[in-house]
Motif scaffolding. Structure first.
Motif, PDB file in Angstrom:
ATOM      1  N   ALA A   1      -8.579  10.972  31.228  1.00 23.00           N
ATOM      2  CA  ALA A   1      -8.150  12.248  31.812  1.00 23.00           C
ATOM      3  C   ALA A   1      -8.324  13.406  30.824  1.00 23.00           C
ATOM      4  O   ALA A   1      -8.335  14.567  31.237  1.00 23.00           O
ATOM      5  CB  ALA A   1      -6.687  12.150  32.255  1.00 23.00           C
ATOM      6  N   ASP A   2      -8.454  13.101  29.537  1.00 26.54           N
ATOM      7  CA  ASP A   2      -8.719  14.143  28.540  1.00 26.54           C
ATOM      8  C   ASP A   2     -10.206  14.466  28.437  1.00 26.54           C
ATOM      9  O   ASP A   2     -10.598  15.350  27.662  1.00 26.54           O
ATOM     10  CB  ASP A   2      -8.212  13.698  27.164  1.00 26.54           C
ATOM     11  CG  ASP A   2      -6.697  13.541  27.140  1.00 26.54           C
ATOM     12  OD1 ASP A   2      -6.016  14.325  27.820  1.00 26.54           O
ATOM     13  OD2 ASP A   2      -6.208  12.625  26.457  1.00 26.54           O
ATOM     14  N   GLY A   3     -11.036  13.727  29.163  1.00 25.71           N
ATOM     15  CA  GLY A   3     -12.477  13.937  29.097  1.00 25.71           C
ATOM     16  C   GLY A   3     -13.140  13.214  27.949  1.00 25.71           C
ATOM     17  O   GLY A   3     -14.329  13.417  27.685  1.00 25.71           O
ATOM     18  N   ASP A   4     -12.368  12.363  27.236  1.00 25.27           N
ATOM     19  CA  ASP A   4     -12.924  11.595  26.121  1.00 25.27           C
ATOM     20  C   ASP A   4     -13.535  10.296  26.655  1.00 25.27           C
ATOM     21  O   ASP A   4     -13.017   9.688  27.607  1.00 25.27           O
ATOM     22  CB  ASP A   4     -11.846  11.259  25.095  1.00 25.27           C
ATOM     23  CG  ASP A   4     -11.218  12.516  24.494  1.00 25.27           C
ATOM     24  OD1 ASP A   4     -11.929  13.535  24.389  1.00 25.27           O
ATOM     25  OD2 ASP A   4     -10.021  12.474  24.146  1.00 25.27           O
ATOM     26  N   TYR A   5     -14.615   9.870  26.025  1.00 31.02           N
ATOM     27  CA  TYR A   5     -15.343   8.674  26.443  1.00 31.02           C
ATOM     28  C   TYR A   5     -15.132   7.573  25.417  1.00 31.02           C
ATOM     29  O   TYR A   5     -15.434   7.735  24.235  1.00 31.02           O
ATOM     30  CB  TYR A   5     -16.829   9.010  26.573  1.00 31.02           C
ATOM     31  CG  TYR A   5     -17.731   7.836  26.887  1.00 31.02           C
ATOM     32  CD1 TYR A   5     -17.437   6.934  27.906  1.00 31.02           C
ATOM     33  CD2 TYR A   5     -18.910   7.632  26.149  1.00 31.02           C
ATOM     34  CE1 TYR A   5     -18.279   5.873  28.190  1.00 31.02           C
ATOM     35  CE2 TYR A   5     -19.769   6.572  26.430  1.00 31.02           C
ATOM     36  CZ  TYR A   5     -19.439   5.698  27.448  1.00 31.02           C
ATOM     37  OH  TYR A   5     -20.277   4.636  27.731  1.00 31.02           O
ATOM     38  N   TYR A   6     -14.562   6.439  25.860  1.00 34.47           N
ATOM     39  CA  TYR A   6     -14.352   5.279  25.004  1.00 34.47           C
ATOM     40  C   TYR A   6     -15.240   4.145  25.510  1.00 34.47           C
ATOM     41  O   TYR A   6     -15.343   3.924  26.716  1.00 34.47           O
ATOM     42  CB  TYR A   6     -12.891   4.814  25.050  1.00 34.47           C
ATOM     43  CG  TYR A   6     -11.885   5.793  24.481  1.00 34.47           C
ATOM     44  CD1 TYR A   6     -11.408   5.651  23.178  1.00 34.47           C
ATOM     45  CD2 TYR A   6     -11.388   6.838  25.251  1.00 34.47           C
ATOM     46  CE1 TYR A   6     -10.460   6.531  22.658  1.00 34.47           C
ATOM     47  CE2 TYR A   6     -10.450   7.724  24.736  1.00 34.47           C
ATOM     48  CZ  TYR A   6      -9.995   7.565  23.444  1.00 34.47           C
ATOM     49  OH  TYR A   6      -9.066   8.431  22.928  1.00 34.47           O
ATOM     50  N   PHE A   7     -15.826   3.395  24.578  1.00 33.12           N
ATOM     51  CA  PHE A   7     -16.659   2.273  25.005  1.00 33.12           C
ATOM     52  C   PHE A   7     -16.753   1.245  23.880  1.00 33.12           C
ATOM     53  O   PHE A   7     -16.584   1.573  22.698  1.00 33.12           O
ATOM     54  CB  PHE A   7     -18.054   2.751  25.425  1.00 33.12           C
ATOM     55  CG  PHE A   7     -18.836   3.479  24.362  1.00 33.12           C
ATOM     56  CD1 PHE A   7     -19.875   2.851  23.683  1.00 33.12           C
ATOM     57  CD2 PHE A   7     -18.555   4.809  24.049  1.00 33.12           C
ATOM     58  CE1 PHE A   7     -20.605   3.526  22.713  1.00 33.12           C
ATOM     59  CE2 PHE A   7     -19.288   5.497  23.082  1.00 33.12           C
ATOM     60  CZ  PHE A   7     -20.312   4.848  22.406  1.00 33.12           C
ATOM     61  N   THR A   8     -17.002   0.002  24.265  1.00 32.28           N
ATOM     62  CA  THR A   8     -17.161  -1.064  23.287  1.00 32.28           C
ATOM     63  C   THR A   8     -18.629  -1.460  23.207  1.00 32.28           C
ATOM     64  O   THR A   8     -19.330  -1.471  24.217  1.00 32.28           O
ATOM     65  CB  THR A   8     -16.297  -2.287  23.637  1.00 32.28           C
ATOM     66  OG1 THR A   8     -16.616  -2.737  24.955  1.00 32.28           O
ATOM     67  CG2 THR A   8     -14.815  -1.957  23.575  1.00 32.28           C
ATOM     68  N   THR A   9     -19.074  -1.774  21.988  1.00 26.64           N
ATOM     69  CA  THR A   9     -20.477  -2.100  21.764  1.00 26.64           C
ATOM     70  C   THR A   9     -20.624  -3.267  20.802  1.00 26.64           C
ATOM     71  O   THR A   9     -19.694  -3.630  20.091  1.00 26.64           O
ATOM     72  CB  THR A   9     -21.250  -0.910  21.147  1.00 26.64           C
ATOM     73  OG1 THR A   9     -20.655  -0.608  19.882  1.00 26.64           O
ATOM     74  CG2 THR A   9     -21.226   0.316  22.012  1.00 26.64           C
ATOM     75  N   SER A  10     -21.845  -3.796  20.786  1.00 27.56           N
ATOM     76  CA  SER A  10     -22.200  -4.819  19.802  1.00 27.56           C
ATOM     77  C   SER A  10     -22.804  -4.195  18.554  1.00 27.56           C
ATOM     78  O   SER A  10     -23.015  -4.870  17.555  1.00 27.56           O
ATOM     79  CB  SER A  10     -23.215  -5.789  20.418  1.00 27.56           C
ATOM     80  OG  SER A  10     -24.366  -5.065  20.849  1.00 27.56           O
TER      81      SER A  10
END
Length: 365
Positions: free
Chosen positions: A320-329
């Motif tokens: 909702a803050d417009g931040d993008y979180y993601f998990t990667t290798s």
């Protein structure tokens, strides 16, 4: 005095040592567009009520069939803030799988719990687990959708395949059914299917391919509206695994949409109080606003689809803050370095840097 200081130092080292056995804390690093931290392999990234959690695999600390799920709340600096334990009480084996309803932008935040390949319950939040008994499953069939109302009640959709019956059940805070009705009884229509379901602002939204309609149902399980699917989306035929038409929420704006995520060029429709309204590109309020779902970003400002490399990105959330979180290798702080087996990273791109980050993804196409 020196002895007291030495004793305090020793005690603090013991405390840190104990904490690190429970949860390894890694140092946050920077990459070109944000921050990155190494996490433990097998952790799932999940959003519950706008709070972000990492969830390890189910554990069985007492070597019996009482499973435990740990929810590690993640702070904006990517470090673990606190942990919550939730007990799963009705497991028949230690083979447990957690599957999210919230694929990126889907409004629901619940997790479904499989014991081997059998549905046994729904995790509504880090504090609430709803067990589904074998008897209920036999009577009502598989559960295919769920959502949570603001008063703490839940709704679960069941499908009994033999007779083709869809049943909506409303559950109170004590995890008991306090109201239920079949979808046919609610809508007075027989030619129905349920490809997707969402709860948004305490109303239930159901998409049916067979009738090409969206049904809006109240918390009291009464029909409020029926809206026809228009245009190219009427031609979408569900695959065996389900339909590519689904609901998606833009959390910054708190707006609900429905679209074909395989062919978004068919149009993105905003769900309003008066019906479905096809999105018109170029509106200023949608500048730098996206739907993040099913391996791609869809711009709401211009007709643009930006794919995400699914070989490198495991899970992703636009908050909702417009931040993008993601998990990667991949360790993005060393982009030339090849991924190492067993290494997983949690990444954050702030709202301010997201447009330039997406530009970098476009350049890889």
């Amino acid at each position: 005095m020196k002895k007291v200081i030495l004793l305090l130092i020793i005690c603090s080292c013991i405390v840190v040592g104990c904490a690190s056995e429970d949860f390894k804390v890694y140092r946050t690093k920077s990459f070109q567009y944000g921050e990155i931290v190494e996490i433990e392999e097998g952790n799932r990234l999940q959003l519950f009520k706008n709070s972000l959690y990492l969830i390890p695999e189910v554990t069985f600390p007492d070597n019996d069939l009482k499973g435990q799920v740990e929810f590690r709340k993640i702070a904006p600096n990517l470090l673990s803030e606190k942990s919550t334990l939730l007990e799963l009480t009705n497991l028949e084996s230690s083979i447990v799988r957690l599957t999210p309803y919230s694929h990126s932008s889907n409004p629901s935040g619940e997790l479904t719990v499989f014991n081997s390949n059998k549905q046994v319950g729904i995790i509504e939040s880090p504090e609430k687990y709803i067990p589904i008994s074998p008897k209920m499953k036999q009577e009502k069939g598989d559960y295919i959708g769920t959502g949570t109302f603001t008063n703490g009640e839940n709704v679960i959709m069941f499908f009994e395949e033999t007779n083709g019956i869809y049943t909506l059940t409303r559950w109170d805070e004590q995890k008991k059914i306090n109201k239920e009705a079949t979808l046919t009884a609610i809508t007075k229509e027989k030619n129905l299917s349920v490809e997707n379901m969402a709860v948004f602002e305490d109303e239930i939204y159901v998409y049916s391919y067979k009738s090409n309609k969206v049904y809006v149902i109240s918390q009291d399980l009464e029909l409020l509206h029926v809206w026809n699917i228009e245009g190219e989306m009427r031609k979408v035929v569900p695959e065996k695994w389900g339909s590519s038409v689904g609901f998606a929420i833009q959390r910054e704006l708190h707006e609900l949409f429905i679209y074909n995520y395989v062919q978004p060029e068919q149009g993105i429709y905003k769900i309003t109080k008066n019906g479905l309204k096809k999105l018109e590109y170029g509106q200023e309020k949608y500048k730098d606003m996206y739907l993040c779902a099913n391996g791609r970003f869809n711009s709401l400002y211009e007709k643009q689809i930006i794919p995400i490399d699914s070989n490198e990105v495991y899970q992703k959330v636009l908050t909702a803050d417009g931040d993008y979180y993601f998990t990667t290798s991949k360790d993005l702080s060393h982009p030339q370095k090849e991924p190492e087996e067993g290494k997983v990273y949690l990444n954050k791109v702030s709202k301010k840097k997201l447009p330039s980050f997406l530009d970098s993804l476009k350049s890889k196409e």
